[in-house]
Enzyme design. Structure first.
Site, PDB file in Angstrom:
ATOM      1  N   LEU A 247       0.857  -1.183   0.000  1.00 31.19           N
ATOM      2  CA  LEU A 247       0.000   0.000   0.000  1.00 31.19           C
ATOM      3  C   LEU A 247       0.894   1.234   0.000  1.00 31.19           C
ATOM      4  O   LEU A 247       1.413   1.659   1.034  1.00 31.19           O
ATOM      5  CB  LEU A 247      -0.932  -0.007   1.211  1.00 31.19           C
ATOM      6  CG  LEU A 247      -1.848  -1.228   1.372  1.00 31.19           C
ATOM      7  CD1 LEU A 247      -2.878  -0.972   2.466  1.00 31.19           C
ATOM      8  CD2 LEU A 247      -2.546  -1.599   0.069  1.00 31.19           C
ATOM      9  N   ASP A 248       1.050   1.805  -1.181  1.00 32.15           N
ATOM     10  CA  ASP A 248       1.989   2.908  -1.377  1.00 32.15           C
ATOM     11  C   ASP A 248       1.467   4.199  -0.751  1.00 32.15           C
ATOM     12  O   ASP A 248       0.315   4.589  -0.980  1.00 32.15           O
ATOM     13  CB  ASP A 248       2.220   3.110  -2.879  1.00 32.15           C
ATOM     14  CG  ASP A 248       3.094   4.311  -3.180  1.00 32.15           C
ATOM     15  OD1 ASP A 248       4.287   4.269  -2.826  1.00 32.15           O
ATOM     16  OD2 ASP A 248       2.568   5.291  -3.736  1.00 32.15           O
ATOM     17  N   ALA A 249       2.331   4.870   0.025  1.00 30.61           N
ATOM     18  CA  ALA A 249       2.037   6.196   0.592  1.00 30.61           C
ATOM     19  C   ALA A 249       0.701   6.233   1.315  1.00 30.61           C
ATOM     20  O   ALA A 249       0.018   7.263   1.341  1.00 30.61           O
ATOM     21  CB  ALA A 249       2.086   7.263  -0.502  1.00 30.61           C
TER      22      ALA A 249
END
Length: 589
Positions: A247-249
């Site tokens: 889960l990016d950023a």
């Protein structure tokens, strides 16, 4: 679990998320919609709580889809690849990396407009310059596949944003907007660009929220249509073989005026909701949160073993770099002692190099400002770049170091020396042995150095550590006895092969920090069934160090040996002399 019980759990999540939001639908209707998007006609499956979905054999290779390319004409650096790069990468992993590595994180492989894939234009397509979904499915048949869910923002050139401008669905209400008169002073930023971008839309001038860049426009998850879109995207990835989600950023996901707009309760609850939906469709999926923030905040993403299965161990890269540049293990040791052991069913995701830089926010409170400044100066001396962010007081401050790890460790604060390769391997020997799952950046596996040409061509700091190998050049380096690439590659594979066979290196096996001299760093691991003990000791200095075995309190009735060198420890052995950056894994079996 029955469908009714699943609906109740989803409603509980939604109540926490949308408690302050006026919705045009009931929570029951929204829950049914999300469950149907994830499950469709598939049955509800029951995940086993507190189950470790990994063991000591799990190690993840991190690479772009085109980290290795095959050109028909090797003299033409810009020639079109002879074959889809995903196919080339797949071949390299099969022929060169198995069985030591059993999982592959392919960085964003979708159509994009900037930021090397993290400004996604279409989430359900594979970038045709890389390959197709068939290539992705082929890879997932051989290794456990990890993919990015770029959940905070998308490209300003996406269809959704074009629809937002034109006032059409889907997209009309998908993006976070604010007024220039809003009090945004508390908002935490990882960049120096203005937070808001003025955009002329069908409904007039609007100011859209851009946490990272003006080409990366933030979603508004207060609109449940956005949430449903991402549940649909997740299901699409699952159907194509993805089993680990990054889960990016994600820390920036929920925005609320007059707050820091980071790590909000709603953000944590969205992750818990996604986990509930995912694991009742496919119980063995792993969710990893990528939150490049101070250590205490990062740890919160475990929740109560009901949020992320794994968290990126962001403090490790800068702390380990500081340790090896300074020859002082104090800060690393103190941090290790403060880290709580993850609950069963959760684990640290350890890495020391990645496609991004070495973040400095995760060592806030762990290193002195003078120590951080010295690290910044040494990185620059070794050809690296420094990326900045705007602090709440309006000043620019170092945010991350951009440099190939191999170059960052070519020397110490005193300057370059002859111990670069040994120092580099020592760093990885530490990571491989630590509590948690190792993530190995492909350019560390290959001993890749700074790519100044890519930096000059792009003028993006991170490009310096995103080299693109021509397959024939790479294979030539790996077969050349005089190339450091071969030395590094062979040594790495040897360390990984040893690791895979040790139950004491299970990601959740017991770990205790050892109290040794300043020039040594060490910890003890014990297998979950207590049959294997492992003392991992490292000379983190450029001088020989003496390890007094009495300090380890080895059990006299056991037979001990160093798994790396093969050296046997006898009753007569009182000390071990460790050469600069030597790693020792002392095992009783």
């Amino acid at each position: 679990m029955t469908l009714e019980l699943l609906q109740q759990r989803v409603i509980q999540h939604l109540t926490c998320i949308y408690g302050e939001v006026e919705l045009s639908t009931t929570l029951e209707q929204l829950a049914d919609r999300l469950i149907n998007t994830m499950l469709g006609d598939d049955p509800v499956r029951d995940p086993t709580p507190h189950k470790n979905r990994w063991d000591e054999q799990d190690m993840i290779l991190i690479a772009y889809g085109d980290s290795i390319i095959r050109h028909a004409n090797t003299d033409e650096a810009v020639a079109k690849p002879e074959e889809p790069p995903l196919h080339t990468l797949h071949r390299f992993v099969k022929n060169q990396c198995l069985p030591e590595l059993n999982a592959l994180h392919i960085l964003p492989f979708y159509p994009y407009s900037s930021d090397e894939g993290f400004a996604v234009m279409n989430y359900v397509q594979v970038n045709e310059a890389l390959g197709s979904w068939q290539h992705i499915r082929d890879i997932s048949a051989d290794v456990r596949l990890m993919a990015d869910l770029v959940i905070n923002h998308c490209s300003s050139r996406s269809v959704w944003f074009e629809n937002f401008i034109q006032g059409k669905e889907p997209g009309k209400g998908y993006f976070k907007t604010a007024s220039q008169s809003d009090d945004l002073v508390q908002v935490v930023r990882p960049r120096t660009s203005p937070l808001l971008q003025a955009v002329e839309t069908k409904d007039g001038l609007q100011h859209v929220w851009c946490t990272f860049s003006h080409d990366q426009v933030d979603f508004d998850f207060a609109n449940p249509d956005v949430l449903n879109e991402f549940v649909s995207i997740i299901r699409h990835y699952l159907d194509n073989g993805v089993r680990i989600f990054r889960l990016d950023a994600v820390a920036f996901l929920w925005k609320k005026l007059n707050t820091r707009c980071i790590n909000l309760l709603e953000t944590h609850e969205v992750i818990r909701l996604l986990r509930t939906l995912i694991e009742h469709f496919e119980p063995n999926v792993i969710i990893i949160t990528e939150t490049n923030i101070p250590n205490r905040e990062n740890l919160s993403y475990f929740g109560n073993a009901n949020e992320a299965h794994c968290i990126y161990n962001f403090s490790l890269p800068p702390l380990l770099l500081h340790t090896l540049l300074s020859g002082d293990s104090t800060a690393l040791k103190h941090w290790m002692m403060s880290m709580p052991p993850p609950q069963e069913g959760t684990a640290y995701f350890n890495f020391i190099a990645s496609h991004d830089g070495i973040g400095l926010r995760p060592v806030e409170g762990l290193l002195e400002q003078s120590e951080i400044a010295e690290m910044v100066n040494t990185t620059a001396k070794y050809g690296g770049k420094v990326s900045l962010r705007t602090a709440p007081d309006g000043t620019n401050t170092p945010y991350e170091l951009n440099i190939a790890l191999f170059d960052a460790l070519q020397g110490t604060h005193k300057g370059p020396d002859k111990w670069g390769v040994a120092r580099f391997l020592c760093a990885h020997a530490i990571m491989f042995a630590l509590e948690g799952i190792p993530g190995l950046y492909i350019h560390s596996l290959l001993g890749t150095t700074n790519d100044y040409d890519r930096f000059e061509n792009s003028q993006h700091n991170r490009a310096i550590n995103r080299h693109r190998w021509q397959e024939s050049d790479l294979l030539a380096k790996l077969s050349n006895e005089n190339a450091h690439h071969r030395t590094v590659f062979k040594a790495m594979k040897n360390l990984m092969a040893i690791r895979k066979a040790q139950s004491a290196f299970h990601p959740n096996a017991t770990q205790y920090t050892l109290h040794l001299s300043e020039g040594l760093f060490g910890f003890w691991r014990q297998s979950i069934n207590r049959s294997q003990s492992m003392f991992c000791v490292y000379n983190i200095s450029d001088e020989p160090q003496t390890l007094t075995l009495a300090d380890l309190n080895l059990i006299g009735t056991e037979q001990w040996r160093d798994l790396i060198s093969g050296e046997q420890i006898t009753e007569q052995t009182q000390t071990m002399s460790l050469t600069p950056y030597q790693a020792v894994w002392l095992s009783n079996k």
